[in-house]
Design a protein around this motif. Structure first.
Motif, PDB file in Angstrom:
ATOM      1  N   ASP A  60       0.823  -1.208   0.000  1.00  0.00           N
ATOM      2  CA  ASP A  60       0.000   0.000   0.000  1.00  0.00           C
ATOM      3  C   ASP A  60       0.859   1.259   0.000  1.00  0.00           C
ATOM      4  N   GLY A  61       2.136   1.104  -0.354  1.00  0.00           N
ATOM      5  CA  GLY A  61       3.050   2.238  -0.376  1.00  0.00           C
ATOM      6  C   GLY A  61       3.199   2.827  -1.767  1.00  0.00           C
ATOM      7  N   PRO A  62       4.213   3.671  -1.976  1.00  0.00           N
ATOM      8  CA  PRO A  62       4.358   4.376  -3.254  1.00  0.00           C
ATOM      9  C   PRO A  62       4.924   3.532  -4.396  1.00  0.00           C
ATOM     10  N   LEU A  63       5.458   2.339  -4.126  1.00  0.00           N
ATOM     11  CA  LEU A  63       6.050   1.518  -5.188  1.00  0.00           C
ATOM     12  C   LEU A  63       5.519   0.080  -5.151  1.00  0.00           C
ATOM     13  N   PRO A  64       4.228  -0.122  -5.184  1.00  0.00           N
ATOM     14  CA  PRO A  64       3.707  -1.487  -5.062  1.00  0.00           C
ATOM     15  C   PRO A  64       4.117  -2.398  -6.215  1.00  0.00           C
ATOM     16  N   ALA A  65       4.393  -1.841  -7.405  1.00  0.00           N
ATOM     17  CA  ALA A  65       4.780  -2.681  -8.547  1.00  0.00           C
ATOM     18  C   ALA A  65       6.110  -3.374  -8.316  1.00  0.00           C
ATOM     19  N   HIS A  66       6.906  -2.868  -7.363  1.00  0.00           N
ATOM     20  CA  HIS A  66       8.201  -3.474  -7.057  1.00  0.00           C
ATOM     21  C   HIS A  66       8.134  -4.364  -5.820  1.00  0.00           C
ATOM     22  N   ALA A  67       6.951  -4.853  -5.492  1.00  0.00           N
ATOM     23  CA  ALA A  67       6.797  -5.649  -4.275  1.00  0.00           C
ATOM     24  C   ALA A  67       7.639  -6.918  -4.304  1.00  0.00           C
ATOM     25  N   ILE A  68       7.919  -7.451  -5.496  1.00  0.00           N
ATOM     26  CA  ILE A  68       8.747  -8.663  -5.579  1.00  0.00           C
ATOM     27  C   ILE A  68      10.191  -8.350  -5.198  1.00  0.00           C
ATOM     28  N   HIS A 240       0.777 -12.372  -6.593  1.00  0.00           N
ATOM     29  CA  HIS A 240      -0.674 -12.497  -6.705  1.00  0.00           C
ATOM     30  C   HIS A 240      -1.404 -11.294  -6.110  1.00  0.00           C
ATOM     31  N   LYS A 241      -0.655 -10.417  -5.459  1.00  0.00           N
ATOM     32  CA  LYS A 241      -1.269  -9.256  -4.824  1.00  0.00           C
ATOM     33  C   LYS A 241      -1.211  -8.006  -5.695  1.00  0.00           C
ATOM     34  N   VAL A 242      -0.175  -7.922  -6.555  1.00  0.00           N
ATOM     35  CA  VAL A 242       0.016  -6.707  -7.343  1.00  0.00           C
ATOM     36  C   VAL A 242       0.378  -7.078  -8.775  1.00  0.00           C
ATOM     37  N   ALA A 243       0.198  -6.113  -9.672  1.00  0.00           N
ATOM     38  CA  ALA A 243       0.716  -6.237 -11.039  1.00  0.00           C
ATOM     39  C   ALA A 243       2.167  -5.787 -10.990  1.00  0.00           C
ATOM     40  N   SER A 244       3.070  -6.744 -10.937  1.00  0.00           N
ATOM     41  CA  SER A 244       4.468  -6.443 -10.672  1.00  0.00           C
ATOM     42  C   SER A 244       5.147  -5.812 -11.877  1.00  0.00           C
ATOM     43  N   TYR A 245       6.229  -5.112 -11.594  1.00  0.00           N
ATOM     44  CA  TYR A 245       7.072  -4.541 -12.651  1.00  0.00           C
ATOM     45  C   TYR A 245       7.567  -5.631 -13.581  1.00  0.00           C
TER      46      TYR A 245
END
Length: 735
Positions: A60-68, A240-245
């Protein structure tokens, strides 16, 4: 005994780190800390300004696409926390990462070969390896840290394998697994180096040693693999939680696996060839072409060799390492085999992304440890046959690597100088009021390039950091062409229009192309006049304000203690980018000028001018790379510096593609607004004699004029290169 142990510890530390320290000092000495942020650094600094520094990526932060990559911002945030008002801490962290890489590589290859001398050679090759062109930029600080942690973790696991105490072994194994886990959290490509610790016993004793692993060693290896499993479990959950980079850049319209399989030949033709040979070929040409003085390069190389010899002498003062078959060819052959596997594995993850295959930025950093091992094994093989050729070959490689890395450092320092000049002009112009939209009129005609604030959003991030507060929207217009620095799906820029109501920013008009229907056009953006501040920057980077207003503003910035004043002095203050200048040919203005959109793979400079798409790199294999850029308007210009002589001048160059024959037939030239008769000497090559007096000392401009083809994506011709030179000068052909 304690004194002997202290001496032994000091001896080992010197052997592991002294040569790497000498190399790092040689790289930083000419440029100091002149290099600053270039690309992602500004984006992260903007986010830190708006959200505060964060060490991890949150869903839920500013860079969710980089969660991996949960620890991706870690090194950037630590640098920011250590020094918020300059890039000095970024340099120190980069230096530390290179020292760790060098020390760990020295240890690993020393244990594998039984020779600390060859460990030192491998570490030097690792740091100076020329295949990747992003090691020296601060944008790669997190990748350098990730690789350093993988190597350090691998070395620590080897220590665990060889420890006599079970407690020490288990502690070392958990430490190694922790370092590897953090590395994977920074950059997941490190997964391909999971077997690196096993390379040491394999090279040292052969495959039989691995097959005869004892229960304790298997347990230590399980601890190492356990860290990997922990990361993979997290990555599977996060994906599975975000659309990753990663999901956005891989696949190219297919699945990642299908893309990788289709690109598999490029693992060898591009990845393998570039990693093993192509980088060295480029390094040879860089040293031969880009340098105007070899004094510093020669002196630095001499000092590095002396320090390396001292370290090797200190290593020989200790007992020799025991290696089975040390007198045979098996050790170097096994080292080359392991290195080859690790090298190809290091490049393999990028096969899933068509974009990454045509760049040399970061894509070869993970292949470099393996490639350095291959060359170390080859040199060791030659050494077993005849020592003088091995020494000569090692010196040649290290000289070329040092030359290439110095030029790379110079390149990024030069980019920083250009960015710094424009940002300094903006900050010296005014203190941007809160809530105001900002229009930057870029007289330098450079903003809008990937290496120079690709659009207004990145300029906004940089200015938000410099002012220490979140700014309103920012748009950039190149002046005087009024080209708007936002591109459509075909890479074409829009235009800026000032009217009574304020500013309108219009996207490029609809076009079509072979197999492509007419494109849709986004609605224009508008900035109301009463809520917009316009900041002009001249071609030299100075603000477009009165001299008195600029002087008063500079006085405030040089003496103030607010955020913008501190960062003006720490980030934007002019710094020498080469204390030993002129070392490189681009540091002086000559009587001739040649422009291409990149002489060395991905070491391209922003085009000074308007009307061009971003440079395109064609990469048929790891030995050949070619850059060119399309005209995207009916007029495209390039601004350049020249000291013309009294001789007659000629312009020549090559357009390697045209949207249509009509584009070629209608092509004409202007130099400093004077028409120049242009003639085609072949289907792609042109020439034009420059009228006397058309060229001036200082800043010149050349315009290419034709008609863009709306039925071919709105493009015109693709320029390969051009040259302005005296008629009697030797023609400069395309490399």
């Amino acid at each position: 005994m304690a004194e002997k142990d202290r001496y032994s510890f000091f001896n080992r530390v010197c052997v592991l780190l002294l040569p790497s320290l000498a190399i790092v000092l040689a790289l930083w000495l000419p440029f100091g800390f002149s290099m600053g942020g270039l690309v992602e650094e500004w984006d992260l600094l903007g986010l830190f300004t708006e959200h505060g520094p964060f060490l991890m990526v949150h869903l839920d932060g500013p860079l969710p696409a980089h969660a991996i990559r949960p620890f991706m911002p870690l090194s950037f945030a630590l640098s920011y926390l250590a020094d918020r008002d300059s890039f000095d801490a970024w340099h120190w962290l980069t230096i530390a990462s290179l020292l760790i890489k060098g020390g760990a590589m020295t240890y690993l290859v020393s244990r594998a070969t039984g020779s600390r001398g060859w460990g030192i050679v491998a570490a030097a090759l690792l740091i100076l390896y020329p295949a990747d062109t992003m090691q020296m930029s601060l944008r790669s600080i997190h990748i350098n840290i990730a690789i350093a942690l993988v190597l350090a973790g691998s070395a620590l696991l080897v220590v665990a394998f060889e420890a006599r105490s079970r407690v020490h072994a288990v502690v070392a194994a958990f430490g190694a697994a922790f370092l590897y886990l953090v590395s994977l959290g920074i950059y997941e490509a490190g997964l391909v180096l999971i077997a690196l610790p096993l390379a040491v016993p394999f090279v040292r004793h052969g495959l039989g040693r691995l097959l005869r692993f004892r229960r304790r060693e298997l347990g230590l290896a399980i601890i190492w693999v356990g860290g990997v499993c922990l990361y993979l479990a997290y990555a599977a959950w996060a994906s599975h939680k975000v659309a990753s980079y990663q999901s956005q850049v891989t696949g190219g319209g297919q699945g990642p696996l299908a893309t990788a399989l289709a690109a598999l030949p490029k693992l060898f033709t591009i990845g393998g060839v570039r990693a093993l040979v192509g980088g060295w070929v480029d390094a040879w040409h860089m040293v031969a072409i880009e340098y105007t003085s070899y004094l510093y390069l020669g002196c630095a190389f001499f000092v590095i060799v002396v320090v390396a010899l001292v370290a090797i002498g200190m290593a020989r003062s200790r007992n020799s390492l025991e290696v089975e078959d040390s007198s045979t060819w098996r050790v170097p052959l096994r080292l080359m085999l392991v290195g080859l596997v690790l090298m190809l594995a290091g490049y393999a993850p990028f096969l899933t992304s068509p974009y990454h295959i045509v760049v040399s930025q970061r894509t070869f950093l993970w292949a470099t440890p393996g490639a350095a091992m291959v060359w170390t094994g080859l040199l060791l093989t030659v050494w077993r046959w005849a020592r003088p050729p091995a020494v000569a070959a090692a010196c040649l490689l290290l000289m070329l690597g040092l030359g290439a890395q110095l030029f790379q450092f110079h390149h990024y320092a030069e980019l920083t100088q250009r960015q710094r000049a424009v940002l300094r002009g903006v900050v010296e112009a005014t203190d941007v009021p809160p809530g105001k939209a900002v229009v930057v009129l870029d007289g330098s005609s450079q903003i809008g390039h990937s290496w120079f604030f690709v659009n207004g959003d990145m300029v906004r991030n940089a200015l938000s950091y410099l002012y220490g507060r979140s700014l309103g929207p920012v748009e950039v217009c190149r002046s005087p062409s009024m080209e708007w620095e936002r591109a459509d799906q075909f890479g074409r820029k829009g235009r800026c229009v000032e009217n009574d109501a304020g500013w309108a920013f219009e996207y490029a008009p609809s076009v079509s192309g072979p197999g492509s229907p007419p494109s849709s056009v986004e609605a224009p953006r508008h900035f109301p006049k009463d809520s917009t501040i316009v900041i002009g920057v001249r071609a030299d980077g100075t603000p477009a304000v009165s001299a008195q207003a600029q002087a008063e503003r500079k006085r405030e910035l040089q003496t103030g203690d607010d955020v913008v004043s501190r960062r003006y002095r720490g980030v934007l203050a002019a710094r020498s980018s080469d204390k030993f200048a002129p070392m490189f040919r681009d540091e002086t203005v000559g009587a001739s000028y040649r422009w291409s959109f990149g002489d060395w793979w991905n070491l391209d400079l922003p085009t000074r001018g308007s009307g061009w798409r971003e440079a395109e790199w064609t990469v048929p294999n790891g030995l050949e790379q070619h850059s060119a850029a399309w005209m995207m308007n009916s007029t495209a210009d390039v601004i350049f510096e020249l000291k013309p002589s009294a001789a007659s001048y000629r312009v020549q160059g090559v357009f390697d593609q045209f949207a249509s024959n009509a584009v070629r037939e209608r092509m004409s030239l202007r130099i400093n607004s004077q028409s120049v008769a242009m003639r085609w000497v072949s289907s792609t090559r042109f020439e034009a004699d420059v009228p006397p007096g058309a060229l001036i000392q200082g800043t010149n401009r050349i315009d290419f004029v034709t008609e863009a083809d709306a039925k071919y994506f709105g493009l015109a011709g693709r320029l390969d290169w051009f040259e302005v030179a005296p008629v009697n000068a030797a023609a400069v052909s395309n490399r």
